[in-house]
Enzyme design. Structure first.
Site, PDB file in Angstrom:
ATOM      1  N   TYR A  86      -7.680  27.183  17.117  1.00  0.00           N
ATOM      2  CA  TYR A  86      -7.046  25.881  16.931  1.00  0.00           C
ATOM      3  C   TYR A  86      -7.962  24.819  16.330  1.00  0.00           C
ATOM      4  O   TYR A  86      -7.531  24.013  15.514  1.00  0.00           O
ATOM      5  CB  TYR A  86      -6.529  25.358  18.269  1.00  0.00           C
ATOM      6  CG  TYR A  86      -5.466  26.203  18.925  1.00  0.00           C
ATOM      7  CD1 TYR A  86      -4.127  25.847  18.850  1.00  0.00           C
ATOM      8  CD2 TYR A  86      -5.795  27.346  19.640  1.00  0.00           C
ATOM      9  CE1 TYR A  86      -3.141  26.605  19.463  1.00  0.00           C
ATOM     10  CE2 TYR A  86      -4.823  28.112  20.253  1.00  0.00           C
ATOM     11  CZ  TYR A  86      -3.491  27.750  20.167  1.00  0.00           C
ATOM     12  OH  TYR A  86      -2.533  28.516  20.768  1.00  0.00           O
ATOM     13  N   ASN A 158       0.707  21.881  14.434  1.00  0.00           N
ATOM     14  CA  ASN A 158       1.044  22.527  15.701  1.00  0.00           C
ATOM     15  C   ASN A 158       1.834  21.549  16.563  1.00  0.00           C
ATOM     16  O   ASN A 158       1.298  20.542  17.027  1.00  0.00           O
ATOM     17  CB  ASN A 158      -0.219  22.964  16.447  1.00  0.00           C
ATOM     18  CG  ASN A 158       0.098  23.608  17.794  1.00  0.00           C
ATOM     19  OD1 ASN A 158       0.748  24.648  17.849  1.00  0.00           O
ATOM     20  ND2 ASN A 158      -0.340  22.988  18.890  1.00  0.00           N
ATOM     21  N   GLU A 159       3.129  21.829  16.743  1.00  0.00           N
ATOM     22  CA  GLU A 159       4.001  21.028  17.593  1.00  0.00           C
ATOM     23  C   GLU A 159       3.967  19.544  17.229  1.00  0.00           C
ATOM     24  O   GLU A 159       4.086  18.680  18.105  1.00  0.00           O
ATOM     25  CB  GLU A 159       3.657  21.234  19.067  1.00  0.00           C
ATOM     26  CG  GLU A 159       3.853  22.661  19.550  1.00  0.00           C
ATOM     27  CD  GLU A 159       3.788  22.805  21.070  1.00  0.00           C
ATOM     28  OE1 GLU A 159       3.586  21.787  21.767  1.00  0.00           O
ATOM     29  OE2 GLU A 159       3.949  23.944  21.558  1.00  0.00           O
ATOM     30  N   ASP A 201       8.905  25.091  21.064  1.00  0.00           N
ATOM     31  CA  ASP A 201      10.172  25.772  21.341  1.00  0.00           C
ATOM     32  C   ASP A 201      11.116  24.815  22.079  1.00  0.00           C
ATOM     33  O   ASP A 201      11.477  25.010  23.238  1.00  0.00           O
ATOM     34  CB  ASP A 201       9.924  27.046  22.164  1.00  0.00           C
ATOM     35  CG  ASP A 201      11.176  27.900  22.311  1.00  0.00           C
ATOM     36  OD1 ASP A 201      12.199  27.548  21.691  1.00  0.00           O
ATOM     37  OD2 ASP A 201      11.128  28.902  23.042  1.00  0.00           O
ATOM     38  N   GLU A 266       2.408  31.329  20.108  1.00  0.00           N
ATOM     39  CA  GLU A 266       1.966  31.399  21.500  1.00  0.00           C
ATOM     40  C   GLU A 266       3.097  32.036  22.303  1.00  0.00           C
ATOM     41  O   GLU A 266       4.273  31.770  22.043  1.00  0.00           O
ATOM     42  CB  GLU A 266       1.676  30.012  22.101  1.00  0.00           C
ATOM     43  CG  GLU A 266       0.515  29.258  21.519  1.00  0.00           C
ATOM     44  CD  GLU A 266       0.380  27.848  22.127  1.00  0.00           C
ATOM     45  OE1 GLU A 266       1.114  27.546  23.101  1.00  0.00           O
ATOM     46  OE2 GLU A 266      -0.434  27.065  21.617  1.00  0.00           O
ATOM     47  N   TYR A 298      -1.079  33.640  24.781  1.00  0.00           N
ATOM     48  CA  TYR A 298      -1.864  32.485  25.197  1.00  0.00           C
ATOM     49  C   TYR A 298      -2.412  32.767  26.596  1.00  0.00           C
ATOM     50  O   TYR A 298      -1.635  32.955  27.522  1.00  0.00           O
ATOM     51  CB  TYR A 298      -0.974  31.237  25.214  1.00  0.00           C
ATOM     52  CG  TYR A 298      -1.728  29.944  25.346  1.00  0.00           C
ATOM     53  CD1 TYR A 298      -2.293  29.333  24.226  1.00  0.00           C
ATOM     54  CD2 TYR A 298      -1.880  29.338  26.579  1.00  0.00           C
ATOM     55  CE1 TYR A 298      -2.985  28.145  24.340  1.00  0.00           C
ATOM     56  CE2 TYR A 298      -2.575  28.156  26.709  1.00  0.00           C
ATOM     57  CZ  TYR A 298      -3.123  27.555  25.584  1.00  0.00           C
ATOM     58  OH  TYR A 298      -3.827  26.377  25.694  1.00  0.00           O
TER      59      TYR A 298
END
Length: 474
Positions: A86, A158-159, A201, A266, A298
């Protein structure tokens, strides 16, 4: 003597031969050499967590070869073929770690952002952070990792879109970042490296996020603002769940028409504990593999949130956790030939044209006008950043792990080492029994799930041709 010399030469060359190029074709990840579909069996790898990222420290997860050798040996034994990292410092040297993971057949999925201010988009006000300085940082990560053959992709975000409010403002800026990264790679990398997005998600906006990022503005799949892959961080399967109880069936249905590869960036709910990983045979079974391309568990190291497979101690020693043993057992039930040995089928998929009708949630952005490149950033894209970090594959000559590593039962693992792959392979599940105190690394012993690796005679016969290949890289 001849066999020993051959093995030594193979080890020296492994940094350039251990992985084959993985490319995006339609909605499949494809082994460019074999033409077979490729499934990710990976783990998230960020020892210390995001809070441990400190550019001033002089270290990041891929900067210490001794640490990477220890972890690569345990990952190879586990059976993974990819890691997601990351937070990296592009100014550090990652040559040895990248080469070690390459040598054992493990690909790298690299995020270009970090949690620090100015190194990611502000999801509440992305226009304030989408700047030339921010892009310079993302391009620096590309420069640092583009020359490693096992860099499989870059994550542009990421998100960043994690609720309806961010869904209303972030999507055009996310496409802009993807466009800029892809244009930079096209100009400054010797090979094409795909760019992905890792989504939260959040089911109310998940399909809209996917549709927004997979559609084409130009009518062509080569639209640079279009994501090459789409990934999601999913924790809906907890404990002894099922395909339907976990709503994995809904995900398969939602993504059944995807025009880009979809995978879990993940997964691995940690409630109840210890984990049972009963989702693994389903993710890699006939219900899901026609649509999804695997995923990343993860996570590798134990952090305060208790998702770890391995406990890493401050003195460099480590201990396997029960979750490591359980995951390895689940991986070892998989049919690797079925996973990595089948011809890709979905290589010609037409992406949808970007239109507001793709967006079904009121309040989610249906504006497909992508922001212009920030002032000064087009010069960076055209000419490259300066100074630019650089990386290169280096010989991996050490194989034995120097740190003490314990099994989950406390027994010290003996003779823990990486097994350098020398036949253009990626790692696959084929590990030692986790009940044994002897560390027998799970290096892949078969090519494409088929023939046993070359005998000593074939090693000897291949030395001359391999030496030519070595000479061209070293």
């Amino acid at each position: 003597m001849l066999v020993s010399s051959a093995i030594a030469l193979l080890a020296l060359c492994a940094t350039t031969l251990a992985v084959q190029s993985i490319v995006v074709k339609g909605s499949d990840l494809v082994n460019a050499v074999t033409g077979n579909r490729f499934q990710l069996l990976g783990v998230a790898y960020q020892p210390g967590g995001s809070s441990g990222y400190n550019p001033g420290s002089g270290i990041d997860p891929l900067s210490d070869g001794t640490v990477c050798l220890r972890d690569a040996a345990l990952m190879q034994r586990l059976g993974v073929n990819a890691i997601r990292v990351y937070n990296v410092d592009p100014d550090l040297n990652h040559d040895m770690c990248a080469s070690i993971f390459n040598a054992v057949g493990i690909y790298m999925l690299i995020d270009v952002n970090s949690p620090l201010a100015g190194e990611s988009l502000d999801r509440g006000a992305p226009w304030t952070t989408y700047t030339s300085s921010y892009l310079n940082r993302t391009f620096a990560v590309v420069e640092a990792f583009k020359s490693y053959e096992n860099t499989l992709l870059f994550f542009a975000g990421n998100e960043v879109i994690n609720d309806l409010a961010s869904g209303g403002v972030v999507p055009p800026y996310m496409r802009a970042v993807i466009r800029d990264l892809k244009n930079y790679i096209a100009k400054h990398s010797k090979r094409s490296i795909p760019v992905s997005y890792s989504a939260a998600d959040v089911r109310t906006i998940l399909v809209d996020t996917w549709n927004y990022l997979q559609c084409t503005l130009t009518g062509s799949s080569t639209d640079p603002s279009r994501a090459d892959l789409f990934a999601l961080n999913s924790y809906s399967w907890c404990g002894a769940s099922s395909f339907t109880t976990s709503s994995y069936d809904v995900l398969v249905s939602d993504f059944s028409s995807t025009s880009v590869p979809v995978f879990f960036s993940e997964y691995g709910c940690n409630k109840p504990s210890p984990r049972v990983f009963t989702e693994v045979p389903v993710i890699y079974g006939p219900l899901m593999t026609p649509v999804l391309s695997g995923g990343m568990v993860y996570e590798y190291s134990e952090e305060p949130d208790d998702y770890g497979l391995v406990q890493i101690n401050s003195n460099g020693s480590a201990q396997l956790l029960v979750d490591y043993d359980t995951l390895q057992k689940q991986f070892n039930t998989l049919n690797v030939t079925y996973l990595q040995g089948l011809s890709a089928q979905n290589v010609s998929v037409t992406p949808p044209k970007c239109t507001s009708s793709l967006i079904t949630t009121s309040g989610f952005s249906s504006n497909f006008t992508i922001p212009d490149v920030p002032a000064g950033a087009q010069t960076l894209i055209d000419n490259g950043i300066s100074p630019a970090p650089s990386g290169k594959m280096v010989p991996v000559t050490a194989s034995k792990v120097s740190q003490v590593v314990q099994q989950s039962n406390g027994d010290i693992m003996q003779n823990l080492a990486i097994t350098i792959l020398a036949d253009d392979q990626s790692n696959n599940p084929n590990g030692a029994s986790p009940t044994s105190s002897e560390a027998s690394p799970s290096a892949t012993k078969k090519k494409n799930g088929g023939e046993t690796l070359k005998s000593s005679l074939s090693v000897l016969l291949g030395v001359a041709s391999l030496a030519v290949v070595c000479t061209s890289f070293l």
